[in-house]
Enzyme design. Structure first.
Site, PDB file in Angstrom:
ATOM      1  N   LYS B 120       0.817  -1.210   0.000  1.00  0.00           N
ATOM      2  CA  LYS B 120       0.000   0.000   0.000  1.00  0.00           C
ATOM      3  C   LYS B 120       0.851   1.260   0.000  1.00  0.00           C
ATOM      4  CE  LYS B 120      -4.541  -1.016   1.869  1.00  0.00           C
ATOM      5  NZ  LYS B 120      -4.642  -2.345   1.280  1.00  0.00           N
ATOM      6  N   GLU B 203      -5.033   7.612   7.383  1.00  0.00           N
ATOM      7  CA  GLU B 203      -5.307   8.644   6.385  1.00  0.00           C
ATOM      8  C   GLU B 203      -6.660   9.283   6.664  1.00  0.00           C
ATOM      9  OE1 GLU B 203      -5.193   6.502   2.671  1.00  0.00           O
ATOM     10  OE2 GLU B 203      -7.308   6.041   2.763  1.00  0.00           O
ATOM     11  N   ARG B 295      -4.549  -7.617 -11.671  1.00  0.00           N
ATOM     12  CA  ARG B 295      -5.110  -8.903 -12.116  1.00  0.00           C
ATOM     13  C   ARG B 295      -6.502  -8.647 -12.647  1.00  0.00           C
ATOM     14  NH1 ARG B 295      -8.991  -9.020  -8.165  1.00  0.00           N
ATOM     15  NH2 ARG B 295      -8.316  -8.190  -6.162  1.00  0.00           N
TER      16      ARG B 295
END
Lengths: 167, 494
Positions: B120, B203, B295
């Site tokens: 991340k 965040e 993906r």
């Protein structure tokens, strides 16, 4: 004949009042005329009840009927002590005959993994066929009566392997 | 460079996605290889494949995560490429590396790109460096107290997440300074437990956020296009259950900005494969980068339905070095598509997974409907794998028609023997707020009461009871008029 059904923890009564000229069922005290009967077995069916054509899908899981009707799924179970296979034994490892009779069909073999409610054997007693469901999830240990063999009430018909931590 | 032509592809997955990939392989004239654990020897993906290799493991999932065995299976069968599907090893850099080292093409980006986007923090830094908006945040340090002090400065509410996380594990919302220290400590210990990495980051938390994601295709040489966005805001337990394309009520300028941002990211990464750039979108129109999935996505069919493209085919052609299948200007969208994830779970018991056996499966057939599943009648649903059983994907000329058709398709779908969320999904779609497109990721909890099972309508109850009673063989025999002696023995007289 009356049958007691449980749906969402409430018990309901369904009784055959008449068969001619149409089938009339008394459901929770009210008469309902069924002018078109659904076919037997699992899958989609249609019946006419109270003048309405009703389409549905249905599946039998031992003492349960799962009915999909009107965009909803209903899990209905039979509360008759008549077909409570295995209840007499107390232990959940043995499937006992609820009444004397003969084995009609053996559905599962030793070693098969089964889920609770899944029919293990179908028996016939007093000209009525009944599926005896697995009392719990597990693996079939033994089927003690072959097709055509007779048994007495409370005899063990099938056994499940004792539960282990991964069962 | 001459483009290789794949003759045989191993599908390193199972269930509906393996079947879906094999469908395209068959259309392209490419042979397929399935892998399966012993417990799924008769599964549909095994029957669909041209050949299958049994893999072993302590659990079926462990077998599907065994890189060495899967690469060996590809070698033994002479496969020249591996398609990883989604989940399992699809975003595992070591797998991509091992496949490449074996001289086999990996249908996905290279290991370095998977690593970049898989973490991340590195993904976020990369996004920020390339002009993709990220939410104000605090980077993790090994010093939890210092982390807490910094987090307090960016203000509340805050979202705390595991740095190595996913799937909602180790995630919490903190609304005041008083709760911060405790929440950070819990998140750090959960992160350690689930991911073996105790680092957490915080965040700005966007209230009533929408989950918007952009489907991209990249050729690996800086060329990238988008295939519009999907809205995946309806979630339970931080996992999507209804996805649609395009998203509802999204101003055209905002759509263009979000899609352009995703293309910028994919191009900057020299991204090669189909991929998804995920964003959160606030009510004020600000959007922030969430992550990039390198993906094929579970919900890719809604994009296929509006664009008319086959994303698996595009993945294979890109991996074979044939470049992007079309130019951005040629990408068009038609109508609206909705996907519902059919899961073995009980929405009335907090979506707890359910098991059972599929006693009857009846699927409506319509030209506007795709039912993606590997289910068979009689199949047992166990706790061995993910509870998602199938995807119901519907197309309509507009959102209104797609919603109505989805509800009709769900109503007509009979999957009996294991409890599912089918009825629940229909209630979500029919809810006024869903129809109005008033979506956010808290939709399911906000409308919890309205979405709960309602009482059985008075007119329906006798119908259900009659259908159930007549389902019992001996009751039906009597109702149909069994010959008199049988009935008499049964203790019942007409």
């Amino acid at each position: 004949m009356a049958i007691r059904l449980s749906l969402d923890d409430k018990v309901h009564h369904v009784t055959i009042l008449r068969r001619h000229p149409h089938l009339v069922l008394v459901i929770d005290g009210e008469e309902h005329e069924i002018t078109r009967l659904p076919g037997p077995g699992d899958g989609r069916g249609t019946m006419s009840i109270g003048g309405h054509d009703v389409g549905f899908a249905r599946a039998t899981l031992g003492d349960r009927q799962v009915v999909r009707l009107g965009g909803r799924t209903f899990d209905v179970s039979r509360v008759d002590p008549f077909s409570k296979g295995g209840a007499a034994g107390g232990a959940q490892d043995a499937l006992r005959a609820p009444m004397p009779g003969a084995v009609v069909t053996v559905h599962r073999q030793p070693g098969d993994r089964v889920v609770r409610g899944e029919p293990l054997v179908t028996i016939e007693s007093m000209k009525l066929q009944t599926a005896l469901p697995a009392p719990r999830d597990g693996v079939v240990a033994g089927i003690l009566r072959a097709e055509g063999e007779t048994f007495e009430k409370d005899e063990v018909i099938a056994t499940l392997e004792p539960e282990t931590e991964d069962a | 460079m001459t483009a290789p032509h794949f003759r045989k592809i191993l599908v390193a997955n199972r269930g509906e996605i393996a079947c879906r990939v094999m469908r395209t392989l068959a259309e392209m004239g490419i042979a397929s290889v399935a892998i399966n654990h012993r417990v799924e020897a008769r599964a549909r993906h095994v029957r669909m494949a041209n050949e299958a290799v049994e893999i072993t493991g302590d659990t079926p999932v462990a077998a599907h995560l065994d890189i060495d065995q899967i690469v060996a299976a590809a070698r033994a069968t002479g496969a020249d490429a591996i398609h990883p599907g989604y989940g399992f090893l699809s975003e595992n850099a070591r797998f991509a590396e091992a496949v490449a080292a074996a001289g086999i093409a990996f249908i996905g980006p290279d290991a370095a790109t998977i690593s970049l986007m898989g973490d991340k923090i590195s993904a976020r830094n990369f996004a920020e460096e390339n002009g993709v908006a990220v939410a104000p945040s605090v980077m993790p340090t090994d010093d939890l107290d210092q982390f807490i002090a910094r987090a307090e400065k960016i203000g509340f509410p805050l979202l705390i997440k595991a740095a190595a996380g996913g799937g909602g594990k180790g995630m919490s919302i903190v609304r005041s300074a008083a709760d911060l220290a405790e929440a950070a400590r819990i998140a750090a210990s959960e992160a350690q437990r689930y991911f073996g990495d105790g680092r957490v980051y915080a965040e700005t938390y966007v209230e009533r956020p929408r989950h918007i994601e952009v489907q991209v295709l990249g050729d690996g040489e800086g060329g990238a296009i988008h295939l519009f966005e999907r809205e995946c805001s309806v979630q339970r337990r931080f996992q999507k259950i209804i996805e649609e394309a395009p998203s509802a009520n999204l101003p055209e300028k905002l759509r263009e900005d979000i899609c352009a941002s995703a293309v910028r990211l994919a191009a900057a990464a020299n991204y090669k494969n189909a991929g998804t750039v995920e964003y959160i979108l606030g009510a004020d129109g600000r959007f922030f980068f969430l992550e990039m999935n390198t993906r094929l996505q579970v919900e890719h069919p809604v994009t296929e339905m509006i664009t008319g493209l086959d994303l698996v085919r595009a993945q294979i052609e890109i991996a074979a070095g044939k470049g992007l299948p079309l130019a951005q200007a040629d990408v068009t969208a038609r109508g609206h598509a909705i996907e519902c994830r059919i899961c073995a779970e009980d929405p009335d018991r907090d979506f707890m997974p359910e098991t059972g056996q599929v006693q009857y499966l009846g699927v409506p057939e319509e030209g506007w409907l795709r039912f993606e599943s590997a289910l068979d009648q009689g199949q047992k649903v166990t706790a061995d794998f993910d509870p998602m059983l199938a995807k119901l994907v519907v197309h309509g000329k507009d959102r209104h028609e797609a919603v109505d058709r989805s509800i009709a398709a769900l109503d007509g779908l009979a999957l009996l023997g294991v409890k599912t969320n089918i009825d629940y999904l229909a209630r979500v779609l029919d809810h006024g707020a869903f129809r109005a497109g008033e979506l956010h990721t808290g939709f399911v909890s906000e409308h919890k009461e309205a979405l709960a099972s309602a009482a059985i309508p008075a007119a329906t109850l006798p119908q259900v009871l009659a259908a159930a009673a007549l389902g019992f063989r001996e009751f039906q025999d009597l109702a149909l008029g069994t010959p008199e002696p049988y009935a008499a023995i049964g203790g019942w007289r007409n």
